[in-house]
Scaffold this motif. Structure first.
Motif, short mmCIF file in Angstrom:
data_model
loop_
_atom_site.label_atom_id
_atom_site.label_comp_id
_atom_site.label_asym_id
_atom_site.label_seq_id
_atom_site.Cartn_x
_atom_site.Cartn_y
_atom_site.Cartn_z
N ASP A 128 0.84 -1.19 0.00
CA ASP A 128 0.00 0.00 0.00
C ASP A 128 0.88 1.25 0.00
O ASP A 128 1.82 1.36 0.78
CB ASP A 128 -0.89 0.04 1.25
CG ASP A 128 -1.92 -1.07 1.25
OD1 ASP A 128 -2.12 -1.68 0.19
OD2 ASP A 128 -2.52 -1.32 2.31
N ARG A 186 -4.25 -11.61 -4.97
CA ARG A 186 -5.00 -11.05 -6.09
C ARG A 186 -4.76 -9.55 -6.21
O ARG A 186 -4.64 -9.01 -7.33
CB ARG A 186 -6.48 -11.34 -5.93
CG ARG A 186 -6.86 -12.79 -6.15
CD ARG A 186 -8.36 -13.01 -6.06
NE ARG A 186 -8.71 -14.40 -6.38
CZ ARG A 186 -8.68 -15.38 -5.48
NH1 ARG A 186 -8.32 -15.12 -4.23
NH2 ARG A 186 -9.00 -16.62 -5.84
N GLU A 187 -4.72 -8.86 -5.08
CA GLU A 187 -4.47 -7.42 -5.11
C GLU A 187 -3.07 -7.13 -5.64
O GLU A 187 -2.87 -6.19 -6.42
CB GLU A 187 -4.65 -6.82 -3.72
CG GLU A 187 -4.43 -5.31 -3.62
CD GLU A 187 -5.37 -4.51 -4.49
OE1 GLU A 187 -5.06 -3.34 -4.77
OE2 GLU A 187 -6.44 -5.02 -4.90
N ARG A 212 -3.12 -7.41 -9.40
CA ARG A 212 -3.68 -6.22 -10.05
C ARG A 212 -2.66 -5.08 -10.06
O ARG A 212 -2.47 -4.39 -11.08
CB ARG A 212 -4.94 -5.76 -9.30
CG ARG A 212 -5.65 -4.58 -9.93
CD ARG A 212 -6.73 -4.03 -9.04
NE ARG A 212 -6.21 -3.44 -7.82
CZ ARG A 212 -5.63 -2.24 -7.76
NH1 ARG A 212 -5.49 -1.51 -8.86
NH2 ARG A 212 -5.18 -1.77 -6.62
N ARG A 213 -1.97 -4.89 -8.95
CA ARG A 213 -1.00 -3.80 -8.86
C ARG A 213 0.21 -4.03 -9.74
O ARG A 213 0.77 -3.09 -10.32
CB ARG A 213 -0.57 -3.61 -7.40
CG ARG A 213 -1.67 -3.06 -6.51
CD ARG A 213 -1.25 -3.03 -5.06
NE ARG A 213 -2.26 -2.39 -4.22
CZ ARG A 213 -2.22 -2.35 -2.90
NH1 ARG A 213 -1.21 -2.90 -2.26
NH2 ARG A 213 -3.19 -1.76 -2.22
N SER A 261 0.06 -6.52 3.77
CA SER A 261 -1.23 -7.20 3.59
C SER A 261 -1.27 -8.51 4.38
O SER A 261 -2.35 -8.91 4.84
CB SER A 261 -1.47 -7.47 2.10
OG SER A 261 -0.43 -8.26 1.54
#
Length: 441
Positions: A165, A193-194, A197-198, A378
């Motif tokens: 983040d 999954r995040e 995407r990033r 995360s």
């Protein structure tokens, strides 16, 4: 040369120009810069004398990134050997001195600092080494090294891929600079999954990004189980004073000054609970950087509060810490074994500035894991959601620890932490399967 590689090349030149000043005002950074400046020649020298045969190059910023790659590297090397008959040699490089702590789990044929991320150094090294595959671990893709690998025809990959983040690489200007570096990667294993995407947003090609999970879970389980099986946990327990039912052991790993102040304040507050019939606490503090200066300052801080304190390296022939003493653990690379003898874990870096460190190792040991609230990890958020992690401010730390004195709550949260790690295992095999097709031949 792509934009990111040009910037990296220029930044290396500025750092070298500033080297005399850095040696005076930041000798730690100066030492690393000097080591990386010498790294190209050292790698070329090793490349010229190494035994002929295939080579796998793994790069990670520091110990955490490299440890997370260890299980995958083991499976990959075995897979290459089964397919071709030749087990590849392993080169491990890093850009932080803490990287050395991971080497015992990787077993490299050679290791050391990565060369400066500039064209002439990277091209020179790759021309001699000619690795079959260059693997970046977890966080960073070095643009200069990635561009040099593309010129040399060396496939590149990113494993346990994570974009935290607020990462500076996610900003618009950074994405423009580094897009080509990520686009050059032949395979990317995303931790979540995040993260997938990033990573695509950073420039990684969609068809080359696979959700593999984070193989750091595999190693955390392996280390926790091995500590119990090989007797090292029993030896640590004996050296720390055995096991007293009325005393709980709080193992604080990878701490910085802010963490240590919060822990000592909490320990002062918990003294009152012991007078009221609560348990006693043995505090074991393992600083993230146990330099002589940091350890001296920590010991002095404990003594100024009237606490009895002993350094792990000075426990001596008795091999047992004095009863009631705070133990300052001044070694590196043994935290997993240390967590195995704890009742509660605290992980440092979550009180701002430095970044929260590895929460997986204490969770694998089946401990409730306490950490500060200021972090971008995360896995820590997921551990908290699973019930095995507790984020709290310094002011809330005494109450949090007092609550964990309840054996039923402590057991419940510890079991949740272990279950969380077990649920994330298996990424090493998936990641090795992703990499194997990239191996030449």
């Amino acid at each position: 040369m792509n934009a990111g590689a040009r910037l990296s090349d220029a930044a290396a030149g500025v750092a070298l120009a500033a080297a005399p000043l850095l040696r005076r005002v930041r000798p730690d950074i100066g030492r690393v810069l000097a080591a990386r400046r010498a790294a190209a020649a050292e790698l070329v020298a090793w490349g010229c004398r190494r035994e002929p045969g295939p080579l796998l190059w793994l790069h990670g910023a520091s110990a955490g990134e490299l440890l997370g790659a260890a299980a995958t590297v083991r499976v990959l090397r075995a897979g290459v050997a089964a397919r071709s008959g030749d087990r590849p040699q392993l080169l491990v490089t890093y850009s932080s001195p803490s990287g050395q702590a991971a080497l015992q789990w990787l077993g490299p044929d050679h290791s050391g600092y990565a060369p400066l991320d500039r064209r002439r150094d990277c091209d020179r090294v790759l021309a001699v080494l000619r690795p079959g595959l260059l693997v970046f671990a977890k966080l960073d893709v070095w643009p200069g090294l990635a561009a040099a690998a593309a010129r040399a025809g060396t496939p590149t990959a990113l494993i346990n891929g994570t974009v935290r983040d607020g990462s500076r690489r996610s900003r618009r200007a950074a994405r423009r600079l580094f897009r080509e570096s990520y686009a050059q990667l032949e395979a990317v294993g995303a931790a979540s999954r995040e993260d997938r995407r990033r990573l695509v947003a950073l420039g990684a090609r969609t068809d080359r990004v696979t959700l593999t999970g984070d193989a750091a879970f595999d190693l955390a389980l392996e280390r926790a189980d091995r500590a119990q099986a090989d007797g090292s946990a029993a030896a640590y327990r004996s050296a720390l004073g055995g096991s007293e039912p009325a005393t709980l052991r709080l193992v604080a790993g990878s701490t910085w000054g802010a963490d240590e102040r919060a822990l000592l304040d909490a320990l002062d507050s918990l003294v009152a609970t012991r007078r009221d019939g609560g348990p006693g606490w043995q505090l074991v503090i393992a600083p993230h950087e146990p330099t002589a200066a940091h350890v001296r300052a920590l010991v002095a801080s404990c003594e100024a509060r009237g606490e009895r304190v002993v350094r792990w390296s000075r426990i001596g022939a008795s091999r047992a810490a004095p009863a009631g003493a705070i133990v300052v653990f001044d070694e590196v690379g043994r935290l997993a074994e240390l967590y195995a003898v704890g009742d509660v874990a605290y992980v440092g870096g979550g009180l701002g500035g430095t970044g929260l460190h590895n929460v997986l190792e204490p969770a694998a040991a089946g401990l409730p894991v306490v950490f500060g609230p200021r972090h971008d990890r995360s896995d820590a958020r997921a551990l908290e959601a699973a019930g095995g992690g507790l984020a709290c401010s310094p002011g809330a730390l005494p109450d949090t620890l007092a609550g964990l004195a309840d054996p039923r709550l402590r057991a419940h949260r510890g079991a949740a932490a272990r279950a969380f790690i077990e649920s994330g295992a298996g990424a090493a095999a998936l990641t090795a399967d992703l990499l194997l097709p990239l191996w030449p031949g």
